[in-house]
Design a protein around this motif. Structure first.
Motif, PDB file in Angstrom:
ATOM      1  N   THR A 109     -17.860  -5.287 -10.388  1.00 20.59           N
ATOM      2  CA  THR A 109     -16.678  -4.904 -11.163  1.00 20.59           C
ATOM      3  C   THR A 109     -15.967  -3.717 -10.526  1.00 20.59           C
ATOM      4  O   THR A 109     -14.733  -3.686 -10.435  1.00 20.59           O
ATOM      5  N   ALA A 110     -16.729  -2.725 -10.081  1.00 22.39           N
ATOM      6  CA  ALA A 110     -16.121  -1.563  -9.441  1.00 22.39           C
ATOM      7  C   ALA A 110     -15.402  -1.952  -8.154  1.00 22.39           C
ATOM      8  O   ALA A 110     -14.308  -1.452  -7.858  1.00 22.39           O
ATOM      9  N   LEU A 111     -15.987  -2.843  -7.376  1.00 20.66           N
ATOM     10  CA  LEU A 111     -15.342  -3.291  -6.140  1.00 20.66           C
ATOM     11  C   LEU A 111     -14.062  -4.056  -6.421  1.00 20.66           C
ATOM     12  O   LEU A 111     -13.077  -3.944  -5.678  1.00 20.66           O
ATOM     13  N   ARG A 112     -14.050  -4.854  -7.493  1.00 18.99           N
ATOM     14  CA  ARG A 112     -12.809  -5.555  -7.865  1.00 18.99           C
ATOM     15  C   ARG A 112     -11.698  -4.565  -8.184  1.00 18.99           C
ATOM     16  O   ARG A 112     -10.564  -4.714  -7.739  1.00 18.99           O
ATOM     17  N   LEU A 113     -12.026  -3.550  -8.967  1.00 23.72           N
ATOM     18  CA  LEU A 113     -11.019  -2.556  -9.335  1.00 23.72           C
ATOM     19  C   LEU A 113     -10.509  -1.811  -8.106  1.00 23.72           C
ATOM     20  O   LEU A 113      -9.291  -1.592  -7.942  1.00 23.72           O
ATOM     21  N   VAL A 114     -11.414  -1.414  -7.229  1.00 26.02           N
ATOM     22  CA  VAL A 114     -11.005  -0.675  -6.031  1.00 26.02           C
ATOM     23  C   VAL A 114     -10.218  -1.570  -5.087  1.00 26.02           C
ATOM     24  O   VAL A 114      -9.269  -1.122  -4.435  1.00 26.02           O
ATOM     25  N   ALA A 115     -10.574  -2.852  -5.000  1.00 24.99           N
ATOM     26  CA  ALA A 115      -9.811  -3.778  -4.161  1.00 24.99           C
ATOM     27  C   ALA A 115      -8.377  -3.912  -4.662  1.00 24.99           C
ATOM     28  O   ALA A 115      -7.422  -3.931  -3.869  1.00 24.99           O
ATOM     29  N   ILE A 116      -8.203  -3.987  -5.982  1.00 25.42           N
ATOM     30  CA  ILE A 116      -6.857  -4.071  -6.547  1.00 25.42           C
ATOM     31  C   ILE A 116      -6.078  -2.792  -6.253  1.00 25.42           C
ATOM     32  O   ILE A 116      -4.898  -2.829  -5.884  1.00 25.42           O
ATOM     33  N   VAL A 117      -6.737  -1.641  -6.391  1.00 26.73           N
ATOM     34  CA  VAL A 117      -6.072  -0.371  -6.098  1.00 26.73           C
ATOM     35  C   VAL A 117      -5.701  -0.279  -4.623  1.00 26.73           C
ATOM     36  O   VAL A 117      -4.597   0.153  -4.258  1.00 26.73           O
ATOM     37  N   ALA A 118      -6.612  -0.682  -3.732  1.00 22.90           N
ATOM     38  CA  ALA A 118      -6.337  -0.617  -2.303  1.00 22.90           C
ATOM     39  C   ALA A 118      -5.167  -1.513  -1.916  1.00 22.90           C
ATOM     40  O   ALA A 118      -4.315  -1.130  -1.094  1.00 22.90           O
ATOM     41  N   LEU A 119      -5.101  -2.702  -2.495  1.00 25.11           N
ATOM     42  CA  LEU A 119      -3.958  -3.580  -2.222  1.00 25.11           C
ATOM     43  C   LEU A 119      -2.659  -2.988  -2.768  1.00 25.11           C
ATOM     44  O   LEU A 119      -1.595  -3.127  -2.150  1.00 25.11           O
ATOM     45  N   ALA A 120      -2.729  -2.330  -3.919  1.00 27.18           N
ATOM     46  CA  ALA A 120      -1.530  -1.710  -4.480  1.00 27.18           C
ATOM     47  C   ALA A 120      -1.043  -0.552  -3.620  1.00 27.18           C
ATOM     48  O   ALA A 120       0.158  -0.245  -3.605  1.00 27.18           O
ATOM     49  N   LEU A 121      -1.940   0.096  -2.891  1.00 26.72           N
ATOM     50  CA  LEU A 121      -1.553   1.212  -2.034  1.00 26.72           C
ATOM     51  C   LEU A 121      -0.663   0.766  -0.875  1.00 26.72           C
ATOM     52  O   LEU A 121       0.047   1.590  -0.291  1.00 26.72           O
ATOM     53  N   ILE A 122      -0.690  -0.518  -0.521  1.00 29.96           N
ATOM     54  CA  ILE A 122       0.162  -1.004   0.570  1.00 29.96           C
ATOM     55  C   ILE A 122       1.621  -0.735   0.248  1.00 29.96           C
ATOM     56  O   ILE A 122       2.391  -0.276   1.098  1.00 29.96           O
ATOM     57  N   ALA A 123       2.012  -0.998  -0.977  1.00 28.96           N
ATOM     58  CA  ALA A 123       3.389  -0.706  -1.385  1.00 28.96           C
ATOM     59  C   ALA A 123       3.539   0.719  -1.883  1.00 28.96           C
ATOM     60  O   ALA A 123       4.540   1.380  -1.613  1.00 28.96           O
ATOM     61  N   GLY A 124       2.533   1.209  -2.586  1.00 19.83           N
ATOM     62  CA  GLY A 124       2.660   2.512  -3.230  1.00 19.83           C
ATOM     63  C   GLY A 124       2.765   3.677  -2.280  1.00 19.83           C
ATOM     64  O   GLY A 124       3.450   4.666  -2.578  1.00 19.83           O
ATOM     65  N   THR A 125       2.109   3.594  -1.124  1.00 23.30           N
ATOM     66  CA  THR A 125       2.105   4.719  -0.194  1.00 23.30           C
ATOM     67  C   THR A 125       3.214   4.657   0.841  1.00 23.30           C
ATOM     68  O   THR A 125       3.409   5.623   1.586  1.00 23.30           O
ATOM     69  N   THR A 126       3.934   3.561   0.922  1.00 21.47           N
ATOM     70  CA  THR A 126       4.958   3.414   1.961  1.00 21.47           C
ATOM     71  C   THR A 126       6.339   3.126   1.384  1.00 21.47           C
ATOM     72  O   THR A 126       7.246   2.759   2.125  1.00 21.47           O
TER      73      THR A 126
END
Length: 267
Positions: A124-141
């Motif tokens: 479950t923790a890895l799923r949440l972090v994977a979603i956050v990491a994918l969201a960072l593609i747009a969020g950080t750039t």
């Protein structure tokens, strides 16, 4: 002196040169590319799939964006620590009756932490972090104004909504700048000096009134500027900054979707 927090490096998606490809993509492309994977990750229950998408997000970010200390700490410190903390917390809360009892990880008195519970919490923790990491593609750039412009130009969101969002995005850094000026003025005058929690509370209380006054003045100026430009008088408006949707945006979306589909199938 007029301060425009978005003057430097503005209109990145509009064609400004950048050594990293993510900054040259349309914000909607960076949102659309990982969105299907983010939705499907909600229903994944294994460990390998979220790990694969975390790796995909990290590779995309490492190749496509400029790294800062904050981003590096987020990717290599904050997210791994979040996996450990959230995974352990969820493992403790998992009902032991619903997991495998083959492996005993920890036993304190009559309480036992089983390996099955740890696997469930970690997945479950890895799923949440994977979603956050994918969201960072747009969020950080992507900057907020560029996102609002792309919504208006490509998705035909009413410009009244888009320009209001741009004004709100611009208000936040201006608010921070005014807070810095107020702090400097108080420091020069020696107001609310000293250390300790009571001095910090007194300093914070002293910032409230000038910040509210500055916010009201800024809101009045924005309203007058919009009225002077006949904001809302016509169904459409011309754009000074364009955020085009190019062929490379389509290519990025298709490649990301293809890689995501391959990971779901193969992992």
């Amino acid at each position: 002196m007029t301060v425009d927090p978005y003057a430097e490096g503005a209109d990145i998606a509009g064609g400004a040169a950048s050594p990293r490809f993510l900054y040259a993509l349309n914000p909607l492309a960076k949102l659309a590319a990982p969105l299907p994977a983010m939705l499907l990750l909600v229903f994944v229950r294994d460990l390998a799939t979220p790990l694969a998408f975390i790796a995909l997000a990290y590779v995309t970010l490492l190749i496509g964006m400029r790294f800062t200390r904050t981003i590096a700490l987020t990717l290599f410190v904050a997210l791994p620590v979040a996996v450990a903390i959230v995974g352990f917390g969820l493992a403790v809360w998992t009902d032991p009756a619903n997991v495998s009892h083959d492996v005993v990880v920890l036993q304190i008195g009559g309480w036992t932490l089983y390996g099955g519970a740890v696997q469930v919490g970690l997945a479950t923790a890895l799923r949440l972090v994977a979603i956050v990491a994918l969201a960072l593609i747009a969020g950080t750039t992507t900057t907020g104004p560029d996102l609002a412009r792309s919504l208006v130009q490509q998705l035909r969101v009413p410009y009244r909504v888009g320009y209001t969002a741009i004004a709100a995005f611009r208000f936040v850094p201006r608010f921070r700048h005014e807070l810095d000026l107020i702090r400097q003025a108080h420091r020069i005058r020696g107001a609310h000096g000293g250390r300790g929690p009571f001095a910090a509370i007194a300093r914070g209380a002293g910032y409230v009134v000038p910040l509210l006054a500055g916010a009201i003045r800024h809101a009045e100026r924005v309203a007058l500027a919009m009225d002077a430009r006949a904001f809302g008088a016509h169904p459409t408006r011309t754009e000074r900054h364009t955020v085009p949707f190019r062929a490379r945006d389509v290519v990025f979306i298709l490649i990301f979707w293809a890689v995501s589909a391959a990971l779901f199938v193969l992992v």
